[in-house]
Design a protein around this motif. Structure first.
Motif, PDB file in Angstrom:
ATOM      1  N   LEU A  80      -4.151   6.148   8.190  1.00 14.10           N
ATOM      2  CA  LEU A  80      -2.803   6.150   9.105  1.00 14.10           C
ATOM      3  C   LEU A  80      -2.994   4.743   9.827  1.00 14.10           C
ATOM      4  N   LEU A  81      -1.623   4.302   9.343  1.00 14.31           N
ATOM      5  CA  LEU A  81      -1.549   2.690   9.560  1.00 14.31           C
ATOM      6  C   LEU A  81      -0.320   2.499  10.598  1.00 14.31           C
ATOM      7  N   ASP A  82      -0.704   1.851  11.776  1.00 16.39           N
ATOM      8  CA  ASP A  82       0.174   1.276  12.724  1.00 16.39           C
ATOM      9  C   ASP A  82       0.975   0.026  11.984  1.00 16.39           C
ATOM     10  N   LEU A  83       2.212  -0.425  12.389  1.00 16.05           N
ATOM     11  CA  LEU A  83       2.763  -1.567  12.081  1.00 16.05           C
ATOM     12  C   LEU A  83       2.369  -2.782  12.605  1.00 16.05           C
ATOM     13  N   MET A  84       2.401  -2.853  14.020  1.00 13.81           N
ATOM     14  CA  MET A  84       2.350  -3.943  14.867  1.00 13.81           C
ATOM     15  C   MET A  84       0.890  -3.874  15.277  1.00 13.81           C
ATOM     16  N   LEU A  85      -0.033  -4.746  14.570  1.00 12.61           N
ATOM     17  CA  LEU A  85      -1.534  -4.765  14.550  1.00 12.61           C
ATOM     18  C   LEU A  85      -1.644  -6.387  14.684  1.00 12.61           C
ATOM     19  N   PRO A  86      -2.864  -6.650  15.546  1.00 17.37           N
ATOM     20  CA  PRO A  86      -3.207  -8.183  15.545  1.00 17.37           C
ATOM     21  C   PRO A  86      -3.949  -8.606  14.227  1.00 17.37           C
ATOM     22  N   ASP A  87      -3.634  -9.876  13.973  1.00 21.25           N
ATOM     23  CA  ASP A  87      -4.263 -10.551  12.794  1.00 21.25           C
ATOM     24  C   ASP A  87      -3.509 -10.348  11.548  1.00 21.25           C
TER      25      ASP A  87
ATOM     26  N   VAL B  58       2.374   4.916  11.025  1.00 25.01           N
ATOM     27  CA  VAL B  58       2.779   5.235  12.205  1.00 25.01           C
ATOM     28  C   VAL B  58       2.884   4.277  13.050  1.00 25.01           C
ATOM     29  N   THR B  59       4.358   4.368  13.664  1.00 20.51           N
ATOM     30  CA  THR B  59       4.906   3.097  14.500  1.00 20.51           C
ATOM     31  C   THR B  59       6.075   3.467  15.129  1.00 20.51           C
ATOM     32  N   ALA B  60       6.393   2.755  16.249  1.00 18.71           N
ATOM     33  CA  ALA B  60       7.547   2.665  17.053  1.00 18.71           C
ATOM     34  C   ALA B  60       8.744   2.257  16.310  1.00 18.71           C
ATOM     35  N   LYS B  61       8.616   1.644  15.284  1.00 19.78           N
ATOM     36  CA  LYS B  61       9.926   0.830  14.604  1.00 19.78           C
ATOM     37  C   LYS B  61      10.529   2.278  13.715  1.00 19.78           C
ATOM     38  N   ASP B  62      11.764   2.723  14.232  1.00 16.97           N
ATOM     39  CA  ASP B  62      12.527   3.525  13.497  1.00 16.97           C
ATOM     40  C   ASP B  62      13.818   3.427  12.859  1.00 16.97           C
TER      41      ASP B  62
ATOM     42  N   ALA C 178      11.547  -0.546   4.199  1.00 18.15           N
ATOM     43  CA  ALA C 178      10.294  -1.576   3.922  1.00 18.15           C
ATOM     44  C   ALA C 178       9.044  -1.085   3.831  1.00 18.15           C
ATOM     45  N   GLY C 179       8.630   0.017   4.693  1.00 16.19           N
ATOM     46  CA  GLY C 179       7.352   0.640   4.772  1.00 16.19           C
ATOM     47  C   GLY C 179       7.052   1.172   3.563  1.00 16.19           C
ATOM     48  N   LEU C 180       7.969   2.204   2.837  1.00 21.31           N
ATOM     49  CA  LEU C 180       7.692   3.039   1.815  1.00 21.31           C
ATOM     50  C   LEU C 180       7.902   1.973   0.522  1.00 21.31           C
TER      51      LEU C 180
ATOM     52  N   PHE D 166       2.626  -4.116   7.324  1.00 22.04           N
ATOM     53  CA  PHE D 166       3.117  -4.238   6.154  1.00 22.04           C
ATOM     54  C   PHE D 166       2.292  -4.777   4.970  1.00 22.04           C
ATOM     55  N   GLU D 167       1.720  -5.871   5.489  1.00 24.49           N
ATOM     56  CA  GLU D 167       0.898  -6.615   4.902  1.00 24.49           C
ATOM     57  C   GLU D 167      -0.310  -5.953   4.284  1.00 24.49           C
ATOM     58  N   VAL D 168      -0.970  -5.285   5.250  1.00 22.67           N
ATOM     59  CA  VAL D 168      -2.246  -4.377   5.159  1.00 22.67           C
ATOM     60  C   VAL D 168      -1.867  -3.415   4.077  1.00 22.67           C
ATOM     61  N   CYS D 169      -0.586  -2.833   4.295  1.00 23.67           N
ATOM     62  CA  CYS D 169      -0.149  -1.762   3.087  1.00 23.67           C
ATOM     63  C   CYS D 169      -0.136  -2.334   1.789  1.00 23.67           C
ATOM     64  N   ARG D 170       0.552  -3.509   1.721  1.00 23.85           N
ATOM     65  CA  ARG D 170       0.617  -4.338   0.305  1.00 23.85           C
ATOM     66  C   ARG D 170      -0.695  -4.695  -0.365  1.00 23.85           C
ATOM     67  N   ARG D 171      -1.584  -5.275   0.686  1.00 23.19           N
ATOM     68  CA  ARG D 171      -3.045  -5.481   0.047  1.00 23.19           C
ATOM     69  C   ARG D 171      -3.862  -4.161  -0.417  1.00 23.19           C
ATOM     70  N   ILE D 172      -3.831  -3.238   0.487  1.00 22.87           N
ATOM     71  CA  ILE D 172      -4.347  -2.138  -0.246  1.00 22.87           C
ATOM     72  C   ILE D 172      -3.673  -1.574  -1.421  1.00 22.87           C
ATOM     73  N   ARG D 173      -2.241  -1.631  -1.608  1.00 23.86           N
ATOM     74  CA  ARG D 173      -1.758  -1.090  -2.861  1.00 23.86           C
ATOM     75  C   ARG D 173      -2.064  -1.789  -4.206  1.00 23.86           C
TER      76      ARG D 173
END
Length: 234
Positions: free
Chosen positions: A56-63, A84-88, A95-97, A67-74
């Motif tokens: 479960l990954l929030d978008l607005m994270l420190p450091d 999981v985010t407030a950006k709707d 972009a997330g998908l 989006f970047e976390v997701c790209r690097r995991i992939r």
């Protein structure tokens, strides 16, 4: 929840402390094995350093943002990810998908919806693993040699690398050769049913796939059945 689901490991990367604690308590109560991290870079290290059933990954994270976390995991893993985010906005969801998320949940949300999406994603992930195990060998379709494990298509002397979704889409069409597969069925099997993903995303990925596997000035391997879906004829 089944005993199988109860053994699943969930990584929660969320810096909003109250929400993170709420998710941790609710998912633990449901029997999931949960770990919480509030920092993007530290969350990435955890995601890559251990095996998880869902992140479960929030978008607005420190450091490091989600989006970047997701790209690097992939780049290294295919672990299912729910953003999981407030950006709707539509652009944020797309972009997330596109960055590799499997689902997108907008805050605030009902915990029942999250649990339902988790169950659906885990079922789909388990089915994909079973499918990969059943398709260890090469699949030959006309003049294409398909290697599901490496998501590679060989056509003559050319090696064509596919994305995860392009490969899944091709395999479903090949497995259903000579049968029209409706768009909504492709959407369900490749993306998992999600009201926030329009069916035209199927058309977009069919176009990506055609651009990769079709020969110039030749009829496409994938035929469009107007108003219904797609078919590959053997």
């Amino acid at each position: 929840m089944s005993k199988l689901d109860a053994s699943k490991k969930i990584l929660i990367i969320e810096d909003e402390k109250n929400l993170a604690r709420f998710l941790d308590l609710e998912l633990s109560h449901e029997g999931y094995d949960t770990t919480v991290e509030g920092n993007g870079r530290a969350g990435l290290d955890l995601a890559l350093g251990q095996d998880w059933d869902v992140i479960l990954l929030d978008l607005m994270l420190p450091d490091l943002n989600g989006f970047e976390v997701c790209r690097r995991i992939r780049k290294e893993k295919s672990t299912p990810i729910i953003m999981v985010t407030a950006k709707d906005s539509v652009l944020d969801r797309v972009a997330g998908l596109d960055d590799g998320a499997d689902d997108y949940l907008v805050k605030p949300f009902a915990i029942e919806e999250l649990l339902a999406r988790l169950r659906a994603l885990i079922r789909r992930s388990d089915m994909e693993r079973q499918s990969r195990a059943a398709h260890q060998k090469q699949i030959v379709f006309r003049d294409l040699i398909i290697e599901p494990q490496t998501r590679t298509v060989i056509r003559g002397s050319e090696i064509i690398q596919l994305s995860k979704r392009e490969s899944s889409l091709l395999l479903i069409l090949v497995e259903n050769a000579n049968t029209v597969v409706p768009r909504d069925e492709l959407l369900r099997q490749v993306w998992g049913y999600n009201e926030q993903v329009a069916t035209n995303v199927v058309d977009v990925y069919v176009r990506y796939l055609r651009n990769k596997i079709d020969r110039p000035n030749r009829r496409s391997y994938i035929q469009t059945v107007r108003g219904t879906g797609y078919v590959m004829h053997s």
